[in-house]
Design an enzyme around this catalytic site. Structure first.
Site, PDB file in Angstrom:
ATOM      1  N   SER A  16       0.828  -1.211   0.000  1.00 44.00           N
ATOM      2  CA  SER A  16       0.000   0.000   0.000  1.00 44.00           C
ATOM      3  C   SER A  16       0.863   1.262   0.000  1.00 44.00           C
ATOM      4  O   SER A  16       0.471   2.281  -0.584  1.00 44.00           O
ATOM      5  CB  SER A  16      -0.983  -0.010   1.172  1.00 44.00           C
ATOM      6  N   HIS A 114       8.485   3.420   8.907  1.00 41.90           N
ATOM      7  CA  HIS A 114       8.307   2.527  10.052  1.00 41.90           C
ATOM      8  C   HIS A 114       7.006   2.903  10.772  1.00 41.90           C
ATOM      9  O   HIS A 114       6.747   4.082  11.004  1.00 41.90           O
ATOM     10  CB  HIS A 114       9.496   2.669  11.013  1.00 41.90           C
TER      11      HIS A 114
HETATM   12  C1  GAR Z   1       3.728  -0.685   6.779  1.00 42.38           C
HETATM   13  O1  GAR Z   1       2.938  -0.469   7.908  1.00 42.38           O
HETATM   14  C2  GAR Z   1       5.171  -0.322   7.049  1.00 42.38           C
HETATM   15  O2  GAR Z   1       5.307   0.791   7.877  1.00 42.38           O
HETATM   16  C3  GAR Z   1       5.644  -1.578   7.736  1.00 42.38           C
HETATM   17  O3  GAR Z   1       5.066  -2.620   6.992  1.00 42.38           O
HETATM   18  C4  GAR Z   1       3.828  -2.182   6.463  1.00 42.38           C
HETATM   19  C5  GAR Z   1       3.847  -2.445   4.979  1.00 42.38           C
HETATM   20  O4  GAR Z   1       2.599  -2.188   4.429  1.00 42.38           O
HETATM   21  N1  GAR Z   1       7.066  -1.663   7.758  1.00 42.38           N
HETATM   22  C6  GAR Z   1       7.728  -2.186   8.761  1.00 42.38           C
HETATM   23  O5  GAR Z   1       7.209  -2.660   9.746  1.00 42.38           O
HETATM   24  C7  GAR Z   1       9.231  -2.156   8.593  1.00 42.38           C
HETATM   25  N2  GAR Z   1       9.858  -2.467   9.836  1.00 42.38           N
HETATM   26  P1  GAR Z   1       2.428  -2.034   2.864  1.00 42.38           P
HETATM   27  O6  GAR Z   1       3.029  -3.299   2.227  1.00 42.38           O
HETATM   28  O7  GAR Z   1       0.948  -1.986   2.667  1.00 42.38           O
HETATM   29  O8  GAR Z   1       3.117  -0.785   2.423  1.00 42.38           O
END
Ligand code: GAR
Length: 207
Positions: A16, A114
């Site tokens: 996302s 993060h």
């Molecule tokens: C997001 O919430 C990002 O901040 C987190 O993973 C999710 C990915 O969502 N990242 C971490 O936790 C890194 N340590 P997405 O695939 O929908 O962008």
């Protein structure tokens, strides 16, 4: 017309944040464009979106060690980024620690998002850590990537209130909405040449 800065995205999952960045890149005058998406997970939703929207996408085998990256995969990503003229690398839900050639060559040119207010709740499940700790506020952080885990200089943070009836999912959802604003803002500032790293601090230069 000024050329847009080429960015590469690294994503392991649903993608996302990648979609939010891709959306921003479509806006008139936005100074960056997505040249390349890497994923270490052939099942990642991010890959589906890249294919649907015609973004070059590459599945990269980062090796068997969970959360880590083999030296070969790091070199390969660096080589591809250099070949495509990538000037900024954005980690968007990339669940491995970046190290090796890619990190060395893109030091100061690599960002991460993060889901917590760093330096609190580093690592995995930042939202659950915040909930379990009992903080009243959490949020998200966009920061430069250094050799540590979620330790690099901070560019943007956005704050979210923690509600008493929050679950990990409900808090994550509200934080994610802020992530989708913070990341495009940070990339815009970087691509416009408005960020200066000064020790631990990041200065935002006036337009
Ligand atoms: C997001 O919430 C990002 O901040 C987190 O993973 C999710 C990915 O969502 N990242 C971490 O936790 C890194 N340590 P997405 O695939 O929908 O962008």
């Amino acid at each position: 017309m000024k050329e847009k800065m080429k960015i590469a995205i690294l994503a392991s999952g649903r993608g996302s944040n990648f979609r939010a960045l891709a959306g921003a890149c479509q806006e008139e005058g936005y100074p960056a464009e997505i040249a390349l998406l890497f994923s270490d997970n052939a099942e990642a939703g991010a890959l589906v979106f890249a294919r649907e929207t015609g973004v070059e996408n590459i599945v990269i085998d980062c090796g068997p060690k969970r959360g880590s990256m083999s030296p070969e995969s790091s070199e390969e990503m660096y080589r591809l980024c250099r070949e495509r003229g990538v000037e900024l690398v954005c980690l968007a839900g990339f669940m491995r620690i970046v190290k090796g050639k890619l990190l060395e060559e893109y030091a100061g040119r690599m960002l991460n998002i993060h889901p917590a207010l760093l330096p609190s709740f580093k690592g995995l499940h930042g939202q659950k850590q915040a909930l379990d700790y009992g903080v009243r506020y959490s949020g998200c952080t966009v920061h430069f990537v250094d050799a540590g885990i979620d330790t690099g200089p901070i560019i943007i943070q956005k704050i979210v209130s923690v509600m008493e009836d929050d679950s990990e999912d409900s808090l994550s959802e509200r934080i994610l909405a802020e992530e989708h604003k913070a990341y495009p803002e940070a990339v815009r500032l970087y691509a416009a040449g408005r960020l200066r790293i000064d020790g631990r601090r990041v200065l935002i230069i006036d337009e």
